[in-house]
Design a protein around this motif. Structure first.
Motif, mmCIF file in Angstrom:
data_model
loop_
_atom_site.group_PDB
_atom_site.id
_atom_site.type_symbol
_atom_site.label_atom_id
_atom_site.label_comp_id
_atom_site.label_asym_id
_atom_site.label_seq_id
_atom_site.Cartn_x
_atom_site.Cartn_y
_atom_site.Cartn_z
ATOM 1 N N LEU A 77 -13.197 -36.484 17.672
ATOM 2 C CA LEU A 77 -13.941 -37.160 16.616
ATOM 3 C C LEU A 77 -13.391 -36.751 15.259
ATOM 4 O O LEU A 77 -13.034 -35.592 15.036
ATOM 5 N N ALA A 78 -13.299 -37.709 14.354
ATOM 6 C CA ALA A 78 -12.668 -37.476 13.058
ATOM 7 C C ALA A 78 -13.454 -36.457 12.242
ATOM 8 O O ALA A 78 -14.690 -36.484 12.205
ATOM 9 N N GLU A 79 -12.716 -35.543 11.589
ATOM 10 C CA GLU A 79 -13.305 -34.592 10.658
ATOM 11 C C GLU A 79 -12.823 -34.953 9.255
ATOM 12 O O GLU A 79 -11.673 -35.368 9.077
ATOM 13 N N PRO A 80 -13.685 -34.809 8.248
ATOM 14 C CA PRO A 80 -13.282 -35.161 6.878
ATOM 15 C C PRO A 80 -12.008 -34.452 6.428
ATOM 16 O O PRO A 80 -11.208 -35.012 5.688
ATOM 17 N N SER A 81 -11.806 -33.216 6.893
ATOM 18 C CA SER A 81 -10.637 -32.444 6.461
ATOM 19 C C SER A 81 -9.399 -32.726 7.293
ATOM 20 O O SER A 81 -8.306 -32.258 6.965
ATOM 21 N N MET A 82 -9.557 -33.485 8.401
ATOM 22 C CA MET A 82 -8.433 -33.724 9.301
ATOM 23 C C MET A 82 -7.893 -35.131 9.051
ATOM 24 O O MET A 82 -8.336 -36.098 9.643
ATOM 25 N N GLN A 83 -6.912 -35.232 8.156
ATOM 26 C CA GLN A 83 -6.338 -36.523 7.813
ATOM 27 C C GLN A 83 -5.130 -36.863 8.675
ATOM 28 O O GLN A 83 -4.615 -37.963 8.592
ATOM 29 N N CYS A 84 -4.676 -35.918 9.459
ATOM 30 C CA CYS A 84 -3.593 -36.162 10.414
ATOM 31 C C CYS A 84 -4.085 -35.741 11.795
ATOM 32 O O CYS A 84 -3.841 -34.610 12.227
ATOM 33 N N PRO A 85 -4.813 -36.616 12.510
ATOM 34 C CA PRO A 85 -5.401 -36.225 13.801
ATOM 35 C C PRO A 85 -4.371 -35.684 14.792
ATOM 36 O O PRO A 85 -4.681 -34.775 15.562
ATOM 37 N N VAL A 86 -3.152 -36.232 14.774
ATOM 38 C CA VAL A 86 -2.154 -35.811 15.750
ATOM 39 C C VAL A 86 -1.764 -34.350 15.559
ATOM 40 O O VAL A 86 -1.342 -33.681 16.503
ATOM 41 N N GLN A 87 -1.920 -33.808 14.356
ATOM 42 C CA GLN A 87 -1.539 -32.419 14.123
ATOM 43 C C GLN A 87 -2.375 -31.454 14.958
ATOM 44 O O GLN A 87 -1.901 -30.379 15.332
ATOM 45 N N LYS A 88 -3.603 -31.823 15.238
ATOM 46 C CA LYS A 88 -4.463 -30.945 16.018
ATOM 47 C C LYS A 88 -3.944 -30.780 17.442
ATOM 48 O O LYS A 88 -4.232 -29.790 18.113
ATOM 49 N N LEU A 89 -3.159 -31.752 17.912
ATOM 50 C CA LEU A 89 -2.637 -31.689 19.277
ATOM 51 C C LEU A 89 -1.447 -30.745 19.408
ATOM 52 O O LEU A 89 -1.092 -30.338 20.504
ATOM 53 N N ILE A 90 -0.817 -30.408 18.286
ATOM 54 C CA ILE A 90 0.399 -29.588 18.351
ATOM 55 C C ILE A 90 0.234 -28.219 17.720
ATOM 56 O O ILE A 90 1.094 -27.359 17.895
ATOM 57 N N SER A 91 -0.862 -28.011 17.008
ATOM 58 C CA SER A 91 -1.005 -26.758 16.279
ATOM 59 C C SER A 91 -1.752 -25.686 17.055
ATOM 60 O O SER A 91 -1.826 -24.543 16.655
ATOM 61 N N THR A 92 -2.345 -26.049 18.195
ATOM 62 C CA THR A 92 -3.124 -25.090 18.964
ATOM 63 C C THR A 92 -2.857 -25.242 20.449
ATOM 64 O O THR A 92 -2.364 -26.267 20.919
ATOM 65 N N ASN A 93 -3.203 -24.190 21.210
ATOM 66 C CA ASN A 93 -3.164 -24.250 22.666
ATOM 67 C C ASN A 93 -4.454 -24.901 23.140
ATOM 68 O O ASN A 93 -5.543 -24.361 22.939
ATOM 69 N N LEU A 94 -4.361 -26.053 23.755
ATOM 70 C CA LEU A 94 -5.547 -26.829 24.110
ATOM 71 C C LEU A 94 -6.133 -26.453 25.461
ATOM 72 O O LEU A 94 -7.185 -26.956 25.849
ATOM 73 N N ALA A 95 -5.474 -25.581 26.209
ATOM 74 C CA ALA A 95 -5.941 -25.228 27.552
ATOM 75 C C ALA A 95 -7.215 -24.393 27.485
ATOM 76 O O ALA A 95 -7.389 -23.545 26.611
ATOM 77 N N THR A 96 -8.146 -24.659 28.411
ATOM 78 C CA THR A 96 -9.369 -23.867 28.556
ATOM 79 C C THR A 96 -9.465 -23.407 30.010
ATOM 80 O O THR A 96 -8.568 -23.667 30.816
ATOM 81 N N ASP A 97 -10.571 -22.759 30.353
ATOM 82 C CA ASP A 97 -10.747 -22.307 31.732
ATOM 83 C C ASP A 97 -10.810 -23.483 32.705
ATOM 84 O O ASP A 97 -10.459 -23.346 33.878
ATOM 85 N N VAL A 98 -11.268 -24.628 32.222
ATOM 86 C CA VAL A 98 -11.444 -25.798 33.089
ATOM 87 C C VAL A 98 -10.351 -26.843 32.877
ATOM 88 O O VAL A 98 -9.800 -27.396 33.832
ATOM 89 N N TYR A 99 -10.006 -27.116 31.613
ATOM 90 C CA TYR A 99 -9.125 -28.234 31.288
ATOM 91 C C TYR A 99 -7.713 -27.771 30.954
ATOM 92 O O TYR A 99 -7.507 -26.794 30.228
ATOM 93 N N LYS A 100 -6.749 -28.503 31.497
ATOM 94 C CA LYS A 100 -5.336 -28.267 31.202
ATOM 95 C C LYS A 100 -4.689 -29.607 30.875
ATOM 96 O O LYS A 100 -5.101 -30.652 31.382
ATOM 97 N N GLN A 101 -3.661 -29.578 30.038
ATOM 98 C CA GLN A 101 -2.915 -30.809 29.793
ATOM 99 C C GLN A 101 -1.916 -31.003 30.925
ATOM 100 O O GLN A 101 -1.203 -30.063 31.307
ATOM 101 N N PRO A 102 -1.853 -32.201 31.479
ATOM 102 C CA PRO A 102 -0.971 -32.431 32.635
ATOM 103 C C PRO A 102 0.488 -32.421 32.239
ATOM 104 O O PRO A 102 0.843 -32.640 31.076
ATOM 105 N N GLN A 103 1.330 -32.160 33.227
ATOM 106 C CA GLN A 103 2.758 -32.317 33.019
ATOM 107 C C GLN A 103 3.036 -33.801 32.876
ATOM 108 O O GLN A 103 2.779 -34.583 33.786
ATOM 109 N N SER A 104 3.535 -34.209 31.712
ATOM 110 C CA SER A 104 3.731 -35.626 31.437
ATOM 111 C C SER A 104 4.772 -36.217 32.372
ATOM 112 O O SER A 104 5.780 -35.578 32.690
ATOM 113 N N SER A 105 4.501 -37.438 32.833
ATOM 114 C CA SER A 105 5.483 -38.129 33.683
ATOM 115 C C SER A 105 6.677 -38.597 32.864
ATOM 116 O O SER A 105 7.685 -39.003 33.413
#
Length: 262
Positions: A101-129
């Protein structure tokens, strides 16, 4: 064995089978009554085990897999991305596609996908095909091949106008202006799925790639030890997964006849 003993044995087997059937039907009906499936709107993703709606009892879903409704939107509270709108859930493939969901301070949403480790105890990003590369340029341009390089997404970051593109494995880097810089590789594409797997043709890459760079849409798989294995078995058999609180075990639902792992 004489005939009378055979009849007694047969009767005992029938009674045990019937008791097992009744017990299974009871567990199945109890789960369905306590934990019905939900949708936040008629076109939204179905919420069922191992997910649960926030208003349902904890036993209706696995730990860390709670979803909620906000109006017509299905919401996942991700430990890293925060609140995300769920666009699709593919139970057969253990895939959930989300848009932060958009945050007022986040004007480049895609940056959030590359600036942090998104893995949690339950969710992992899949190996892209597909091998993908996220590219940042100081000026915008129209790609010659718009099925291998998608964009631009223009946004303001650090008071500097930037233009983002996503390039597939088939893209020629020479097609990019010299001022462009590769920022991250292996960005996961939130494809749609059918029974066989992801719909990852050129048109799908164009559509879904633009969703990544414009809205930060991403995709996760989930893993929950013994629950994941049982539920995947159910899904591949065309059945839904449930959970027995008494046995503390996942099972396959099937018209009152349950299948528990041995």
């Amino acid at each position: 064995m004489d005939f009378s003993k055979f009849l007694v044995t047969l009767l005992l087997v029938c009674l045990l089978t019937y008791e097992s059937y009744v017990e299974a039907a009871s567990v199945d009906q109890d789960f369905l009554r306590t934990c019905p499936s939900h949708r936040c709107n008629k076109h939204g993703p179905e919420i069922r085990f191992p997910f649960r709606l926030s208003t349902d009892p904890p036993s209706c879903g696995a730990q860390g897999m709670q979803l909620s409704c906000s109006g017509d939107d299905t919401i996942l509270d991700h430990h890293v991305l925060g609140s995300c709108r769920v666009t699709e859930i593919y139970y057969r493939h253990r895939v959930i596609n989300v848009i932060p969901l958009a945050e007022p301070s986040m004007q480049c949403p895609v940056q959030k996908l590359i600036s942090t480790n998104l893995a949690t105890d339950v969710y992992k990003q899949p190996q892209s095909s597909q091998v993908t590369t996220l590219v940042r340029c100081s000026r915008g341009f129209t790609p010659v091949d718009q099925y291998s390089i998608v964009g631009p997404a223009s946004c303001l970051s650090n008071n500097t106008r930037q233009f983002w593109y996503l390039a597939s494995a088939s893209a020629y880097m020479s097609d990019l202006p010299r001022d462009c810089m590769a920022i991250s590789k292996g960005i996961s594409i939130p494809f749609t799925y059918d029974k066989r797997g992801p719909n990852s043709d050129d048109f799908a890459f164009n559509k879904r790639g633009n969703a990544v760079i414009n809205f930060g849409e991403t995709t996760f798989t989930w893993h929950l030890n013994n629950i994941t294995y049982v539920c995947q078995q159910c899904e591949h058999e065309g059945r839904h997964c449930g959970f027995s609180s008494r046995r503390r075990q996942a099972f396959c639902q099937h018209h009152g006849i349950l299948s528990f792992p041995s």
